[in-house]
Design an enzyme around this catalytic site. Structure first.
Site, PDB file in Angstrom:
ATOM      1  N   ARG A  90      20.724  32.297   9.116  1.00 17.31           N
ATOM      2  CA  ARG A  90      20.799  30.851   9.351  1.00 17.31           C
ATOM      3  C   ARG A  90      22.218  30.400   9.714  1.00 17.31           C
ATOM      4  O   ARG A  90      22.409  29.580  10.606  1.00 17.31           O
ATOM      5  CB  ARG A  90      20.358  30.087   8.100  1.00 17.31           C
ATOM      6  N   ILE A 125      12.664  26.857  -5.585  1.00 16.18           N
ATOM      7  CA  ILE A 125      11.568  26.321  -6.412  1.00 16.18           C
ATOM      8  C   ILE A 125      11.412  27.178  -7.677  1.00 16.18           C
ATOM      9  O   ILE A 125      11.168  26.657  -8.770  1.00 16.18           O
ATOM     10  CB  ILE A 125      10.249  26.235  -5.596  1.00 16.18           C
TER      11      ILE A 125
END
Ligand code: ADP
Length: 586
Positions: free
Chosen positions: A415, A570
């Site tokens: 990324r 998460i």
């Protein structure tokens, strides 16, 4: 004629002419139900506005494709418009595009009355819910994202009375905006699919993905408790998951669970339902500003602001910081990493301003890894939102080109590498190109239908029969783009990308229609934050725990090192949210 009628109506209202036959006829002209349209985040928003006795009496949404959870903004605006009898009400912070689209739709509907909005006699300001100046509970949780709600529920399950503070009008934070995927080694779907995995393998992936800059003890806790956290969400919180797993970059095996509809809304919604079921008060629009300590340095409460009011929240047992990261705070970003300036937007909730980090630092907490800020390379050029339609890239089926029609980076790079390359291109944007067969095979237009429609409506994506036509839409050099596509197809035929050595199978582009989507990098996750120990206690600059202060989620640092892998956040907020909740209740 219409204008004259509306002028007369204004005059009569100004002069206070009511009760006579003439005025009643004019008022009756304003009364009725009118349809209006606006463009929100996900495309058209269509409303029916009903006016009775010159007052806004109802606004019904007939069509909308907004992000679930953020669409609550339309209810808030509806209530405000009805309460104040005015079209001129505030947007809902955190849901700017939805608010703007909804307000445009209502104004469009009102314009069909032929009258000016000023004929509506405003009934004053929106009445805020009344609050005391002081509250006391065993535990005060700051932030109602995934980590905060998890900690609050767990603390309540362990016998504590809890109040949750949330500065935004809606709970959910970045958790709500995320895809909600959860990395869980040994999970039920892996067992079903015969995928071998282990806590150790996950532990090593997190460390490697973070360039070993992580605190191994915290990583161990995350890896060893991730599955239990996922099971808790499924069995205790009632979260539903899709029947497939996703394979995120940097993981050794496919281990990421996907919530229903692949959004964080499922988690936010189910955690909120549990808070309600347990009668845990959630004080929204309430911004924590300061941690209160006793003479021994123990954290015993929080100062917060609500509207113009200052409120003191006393905590008998302790405070949990769950305020998320600082991706939306440009000053704070550039303070720690000058490259992350205003030219880079953010995928984050506008509430991610690092408040918890600042409050903790002000009482001596240790901050770690603050310079590690992750950008996501393909985000909305207007809002910074992560564009899930761009997942066609992860299927290996799209290329990224610049205004000059040329590729400039390997499309499956890390990324940060892609983000840096995009920043150097003309206009600091990239154009993602793909064809119809990639569109069909990836299914992104179906899975993320409302985002796709919104992008079309906002002219951020084009679908065209020919490459020239698609290129022209964005003023891209069409001849060069055609050459680029021809070259790419040749590489696919030869089995090797001679320019950028793209990994994976190369699939040539075929027939149209063709798609081009404009995007740019945006700050996605801040890896740094307050230092915690394995009990989720906040640590001070001397390495000692600060009594009464716990933290969980993106507000903490040292768990993901330089770089967080997809679907690990998460797991992190659930695991450490539960640990913080258990320990603060002791
Ligand atoms: P995490 O993933 O760690 O749970 P989120 O971004 O999902 O982080 O949630 C953090 C929540 O904290 C957001 O809803 C945000 O609006 C809220 N928040 C941030 N700062 C404050 C503050 N000063 N007072 C109250 N709530 C805050």
């Amino acid at each position: 004629m219409k204008r004259i009628a509306s002028l007369m109506l204004v005059l009569m209202l100004v002069l206070g002419i009511t009760g006579c036959g003439q005025a009643q006829t004019q008022e009756a002209k304003l009364d009725g139900t009118y349809e209006g349209t606006g463009v929100g985040k996900g495309g058209n928003i269509v409303v029916d506005l009903t006016i009775k006795n010159n007052k806004i009496s109802d606004i019904a949404v007939k069509e909308e494709h907004e992000t679930e959870g953020l669409s609550d903004a339309m209810n808030i605006i509806t209530n405000d418009m009805i309460e104040t009898n005015s079209l001129d009400v505030d947007s809902v912070s955190g849901a700017t595009l939805t608010s703007a689209g909804f307000k445009t739709a209502v104004k469009d509907a009102f314009s069909k009355t032929g009258a000016e909005p000023s004929v509506l006699v405003s009934s004053g300001k929106v009445e805020k819910e009344k609050r005391e100046s002081e509250y006391t509970a065993d535990v005060i949780v700051i932030g109602a994202g995934g980590a905060g709600m998890t900690a609050a529920i767990t603390a309540a399950d362990n016998g504590a009375s809890v109040i949750v503070l949330e500065k935004m009008p809606m709970q959910g934070g970045n958790t709500l905006l995320s895809g909600g995927e959860y990395a869980a080694p040994g999970n039920w779907l892996q067992v079903k699919e015969g995928i071998e995995d282990s806590n150790d393998l996950f532990y090593n992936d997190i460390l490697t993905g973070g360039d070993n800059e992580n605190d191994p003890k915290l990583v161990r806790v995350l890896a060893d408790n991730a599955l239990a956290g996922a099971t808790w969400l499924k069995d205790e919180i009632g979260m539903e998951f899709e029947a497939y797993l996703l394979f995120f970059g940097g993981h050794s095996v496919k281990r990421s669970l996907v919530p229903i509809n692949a959004t964080g809304y499922e988690m936010s919604k189910k955690l909120t339902a549990k808070l309600n079921e347990k009668n845990i008060p959630l004080h929204k629009n309430t911004k924590a500003t300061e941690l209160i300590q006793d003479s021994d340095g123990k954290v015993v409460g929080v100062k917060a602001t609500y509207d113009d009011q200052t409120i003191t929240y006393n905590a008998n047992k302790g405070v949990v910081l769950a305020t998320g990261g600082f991706g939306a705070n440009i000053d704070m970003r550039t303070k720690y990493n000058p490259k992350m300036d205003e030219k880079i937007l953010s995928t984050n909730s506008v509430g991610s301003t690092g408040d918890g980090i600042t409050m903790a630092e002000n009482i001596g907490a240790q901050l770690v890894d603050m310079e590690y800020i992750q950008t996501y390379p393909t985000c909305d050029t207007q809002s910074g939102a992560l564009l899930y339609v761009g997942d066609v890239r992860m299927e290996g089926r799209s290329i990224l080109v610049n205004k000059e029609g040329k590729r400039f980076v390997e499309e499956l790079e890390r990324r940060d590498v892609i983000s840096n390359a995009v920043t150097e291109q003309t206009g600091g944007v990239s154009y993602m190109f793909w064809d119809e067969s990639a569109m069909e095979d990836s299914g992104v237009a179906v899975t993320h239908e409302s985002e796709y429609n919104g992008l079309l409506a906002r002219k951020q994506i084009v679908k065209a029969d020919t490459i020239e036509e698609a290129a022209k839409f964005f003023d891209i050099d069409a001849d060069e783009l055609k050459k680029t596509v021809d070259n790419y197809n040749q590489y696919a035929k030869d089995g090797e990308d001679l320019e950028f050595h793209k990994r994976g199978e190369l699939v040539p582009f075929g027939e149209g229609p063709y798609y081009i989507m404009v995007s740019k990098p945006a700050v996605h996750h801040t890896m740094g934050g307050v230092k915690i120990n394995t009990d989720a206690q906040v640590i001070d600059a001397n390495g000692n725990e600060i009594k009464g202060l716990f933290a969980a989620g993106e507000v903490t640092g040292d768990i993901h090192g330089t770089n967080r892998l997809g679907s690990d956040a998460i797991a992190d907020i659930t695991v450490f949210g539960r640990i913080a909740g258990q320990n603060v209740a002791k």
